[in-house]
Structures are given as C-alpha cells and as structure tokens.
Design an enzyme around this catalytic site. Structure first.
Site, PDB file in Angstrom:
ATOM      1  N   GLU A 100      -6.539  -2.552   9.777  1.00 24.62           N
ATOM      2  CA  GLU A 100      -5.398  -1.805   9.241  1.00 24.62           C
ATOM      3  C   GLU A 100      -5.194  -0.468   9.949  1.00 24.62           C
ATOM      4  OE1 GLU A 100      -5.015  -2.130   4.785  1.00 24.62           O
ATOM      5  OE2 GLU A 100      -7.066  -2.840   5.012  1.00 24.62           O
TER       6      GLU A 100
ATOM      7  N   SER B  23      -4.155  -5.049   2.815  1.00 21.15           N
ATOM      8  CA  SER B  23      -2.801  -5.234   3.350  1.00 21.15           C
ATOM      9  C   SER B  23      -2.409  -6.701   3.476  1.00 21.15           C
ATOM     10  CB  SER B  23      -2.661  -4.539   4.713  1.00 21.15           C
ATOM     11  OG  SER B  23      -2.786  -3.147   4.574  1.00 21.15           O
TER      12      SER B  23
ATOM     13  N   TYR C 253       5.031  -4.005   5.385  1.00 24.66           N
ATOM     14  CA  TYR C 253       5.103  -2.913   6.357  1.00 24.66           C
ATOM     15  C   TYR C 253       6.197  -3.036   7.412  1.00 24.66           C
ATOM     16  CZ  TYR C 253       0.552  -1.828   4.379  1.00 24.66           C
ATOM     17  OH  TYR C 253      -0.461  -1.523   3.510  1.00 24.66           O
TER      18      TYR C 253
ATOM     19  N   ARG D 226      -3.520   2.022  -6.792  1.00 21.72           N
ATOM     20  CA  ARG D 226      -2.444   1.087  -7.109  1.00 21.72           C
ATOM     21  C   ARG D 226      -3.047  -0.231  -7.558  1.00 21.72           C
ATOM     22  NH1 ARG D 226      -0.366  -0.615  -2.287  1.00 21.72           N
ATOM     23  NH2 ARG D 226      -0.878  -2.769  -2.814  1.00 21.72           N
TER      24      ARG D 226
ATOM     25  N   ASP E 225      -2.196  -4.301  -8.425  1.00 20.38           N
ATOM     26  CA  ASP E 225      -1.241  -5.384  -8.207  1.00 20.38           C
ATOM     27  C   ASP E 225      -1.430  -6.460  -9.266  1.00 20.38           C
ATOM     28  OD1 ASP E 225      -0.409  -4.000  -5.976  1.00 20.38           O
ATOM     29  OD2 ASP E 225      -1.713  -5.116  -4.610  1.00 20.38           O
TER      30      ASP E 225
ATOM     31  N   GLU F 103      -5.673  -7.218  -7.863  1.00 16.97           N
ATOM     32  CA  GLU F 103      -6.607  -6.319  -7.200  1.00 16.97           C
ATOM     33  C   GLU F 103      -6.236  -4.866  -7.464  1.00 16.97           C
ATOM     34  OE1 GLU F 103      -5.777  -5.731  -2.759  1.00 16.97           O
ATOM     35  OE2 GLU F 103      -5.036  -7.767  -3.111  1.00 16.97           O
TER      36      GLU F 103
ATOM     37  N   ASN G 208      -6.207  -1.102  -5.418  1.00 12.31           N
ATOM     38  CA  ASN G 208      -6.245  -0.440  -4.116  1.00 12.31           C
ATOM     39  C   ASN G 208      -6.582   1.030  -4.312  1.00 12.31           C
ATOM     40  OD1 ASN G 208      -4.821  -2.612  -2.205  1.00 12.31           O
ATOM     41  ND2 ASN G 208      -3.762  -2.570  -4.179  1.00 12.31           N
TER      42      ASN G 208
ATOM     43  N   GLY H 250      -1.271   2.364   0.891  1.00  7.40           N
ATOM     44  CA  GLY H 250      -0.444   2.834   1.994  1.00  7.40           C
ATOM     45  C   GLY H 250       0.434   4.000   1.585  1.00  7.40           C
TER      46      GLY H 250
END
Length: 324
Positions: free
Chosen positions: A35, A163, A229, A268, A270, A283, A285, A289
C-alpha cells in the site's frame, strides 16, 4: 465525483497553545508494503493540512529498517499515515513506544489485532459481535472441508493485507483453490468467509465517537482497490440511506467493534447489511486512507469537520495518550 469527496484544506487554524504543545511533527508515510503508493498520497494530504493549520510538520518517507526512524529523531511526535505491514500492524507502534515518542492512533496490540482479519474475527465471535461465518485456510487440501462448512459465494482474502488487496469472490471449488493460491502469495494466512449480499456501509470513529455513516455502491463485484482509490464512478451516500434508528444501531456496532479490539482516537469500521436488514462486521481499519477518495475525510466533512481540523484533532490525542 461529488463535492463531498474533496479534501477541505482551507479555513481552520489550530490555536497557538495547541501548536506549541504539539511541537515538531513528523508525518510517517510511504513504507515498503503493498500500500506504499496510497500511503504516500495519504501522508501528503495530512502534511498539507497540518501545515495549513499552522502545525510545524514535515514528511518522512519510511523505507528499509524501521528502527532507523528513532535513531536520532528530529521530531516530538508522529502522525502515522503508513498503511499495511510495518505501519499499521503494530510494528512502528512498538518502536515508537519503546523510544518514548507519542504517535497517532491505536497502540501495538490493537493495531496488530485489527491488521489480522482472521484474529479480528475470532475476537468479534468471542465477544458475541455479528460477523460472517469464516474459516482459516492453510492449503488447497482444505477446499472441500471449507465448502462443507461455508455456503458459497465466499470471500477469500489474505489475512494481513489492507485496501482490499488480494480479495476475490468465489462460487466453486476451483475458484476457491485459485483464489487461495493468489492470496497465499501475499500472506500464508488466508481468511475465507461467507459472502454477504447487500449494501455496504462504513463508519468512521473520531475520538471514540462515530461520525455519519457512509453507504457505498460500485459497479465492481465489490468495493475493491480500484473502486477505493482509482475509479471516479464509486457512489458514496451521505446520508447513508438508512432510517435514523438503523443508522444509530450501525454506529453503535462500529463503536463496539472498535472498543473490543482496544483501538483509540480514530479509525474506520466496515460493515455489510444482508437482505433481512441485519448488520455484519467485516473489519476495523486503524490507519484508514486519507486521500481525496478516502472515507474518513468524507464522513468528517459531513459532520462539519474540515480536513485540517480532523488531522489536528487526531494529533492532539497524542498529548493525552503520552501523558497517560
């Protein structure tokens, strides 16, 4: 791309007392993980926002031996914008902790746990939080037993990548074997879980409070690396499309997931919703990002928080964490 996707880097100034307390800030970015390119973009966005807010900050492109970052530090604290292995898995957090240097985000244990999707799910399951049925896969010989216990379609992913790198949706034994072999190149620990058909949501957390949820939709098979992205046709819903009670339930679930892993300050979560309306955790994070396509800045903007204020608030928590 709608205006909500733009990173707002104008108009917010940190107060002088905060600027003095923060001292000199190094923004760690880049790294050697898969990443790296995303991390460079995140780091540059964070750096620009900190400078615009009046913070004394500079970039550090972290490559090679991570121990070198603390050999002769020219900074007082670190904003970690490193994604993936080395930067998000507890490694740099352990090094900075040992050196006594404050850093943003979660500590060693929470970072390592959240980076490992398989062990994250063990924690979710053990705490009674809803997550799709799953199995660890260590060889192609396990394909038949997995298909006997999990109902296709399935999601196959390397356990310790971010990602959405290396993730595939599969529906047959042969696809499962092929996806496993691809994922195992990135990580010998491969997670296989039942695929949840339905809308995807993400909830950002800031200083242990949930921000407005975002509904995600894409023409891709799922919200993959390209959709995250590169693509300009990914659709972000803010408001997320849920009724107020359902969004509140979603936010509380995200906060529970964040807390059981021991995460702090920001991150974050998800989450998927199935056809019955039930939510399922995917998951957490710990270093999401921070690019112009990223979800945390979008959610903060919807809450009236500029990008500059967002990064300064994340950074100021290092004052309290270091004192503790």
């Amino acid at each position: 791309m709608s205006d909500i996707n733009r990173v707002d880097t104008h108009g917010y100034q940190a107060d002088m007392e905060t600027i003095r307390a923060l001292g000199r800030v190094a923004v760690f970015m880049g790294g050697d993980s898969a990443e790296r390119e995303v991390s460079l973009k995140s780091g540059q966005a964070v750096l620009s926002a900190l400078l615009s807010a009046g913070v004394d900050a500079y970039a550090v492109d972290v490559q090679g031996c991570l121990l070198k970052t603390v050999e002769d530090p020219q900074f007082d604290r670190v904003f970690i914008a490193l994604h993936g292995r080395g930067g998000e898995d507890g490694t740099i957090q352990a090094i900075l902790s040992q050196a006594g240097i404050p850093f943003t985000g979660s500590d060693l244990l929470a970072s390592a746990l959240a980076m490992d999707k398989l062990r994250t799910k063990y924690v979710f399951k053990g705490c009674g939080l809803p997550t799709p049925k799953f199995r660890a896969m260590g060889s192609v010989d396990e394909a038949d037993s997995i298909l006997q216990t999990l109902a296709p379609p399935l999601s196959v992913k390397p356990s310790r990548e971010g990602s959405s790198i290396g993730i595939r949706k599969v529906a047959s034994r042969q696809e499962l074997i092929e996806a496993y072999e691809e994922a195992a190149v990135l990580d010998p620990l491969v997670l296989v879980e039942e695929w949840i058909e339905g809308p995807e949501f993400t909830v950002s957390l800031l200083q242990d409070q949930p921000l407005p949820a975002i509904g995600l939709s894409t023409d891709h098979v799922f919200y993959d690396y390209d959709a995250k992205y590169l693509a300009d046709d990914t659709r972000y819903q803010i408001p997320c499309g849920l009724d107020p009670d359902s969004e509140l339930k979603l936010q509380h679930l995200a906060l529970d997931a964040f807390k059981v892993l021991g995460c702090r300050t920001w991150g974050r979560v998800d989450i998927m919703q199935d056809s019955k309306g039930d939510f399922w955790l995917l998951e957490v994070n710990t270093v999401p990002g921070m690019t112009d396509h990223s979800l945390v800045p979008m959610s903060a903007r919807a809450a009236g928080i500029s990008f500059e204020e967002l990064v300064v608030r994340i950074l100021t928590d290092t004052l309290e964490a270091h004192d503790a």
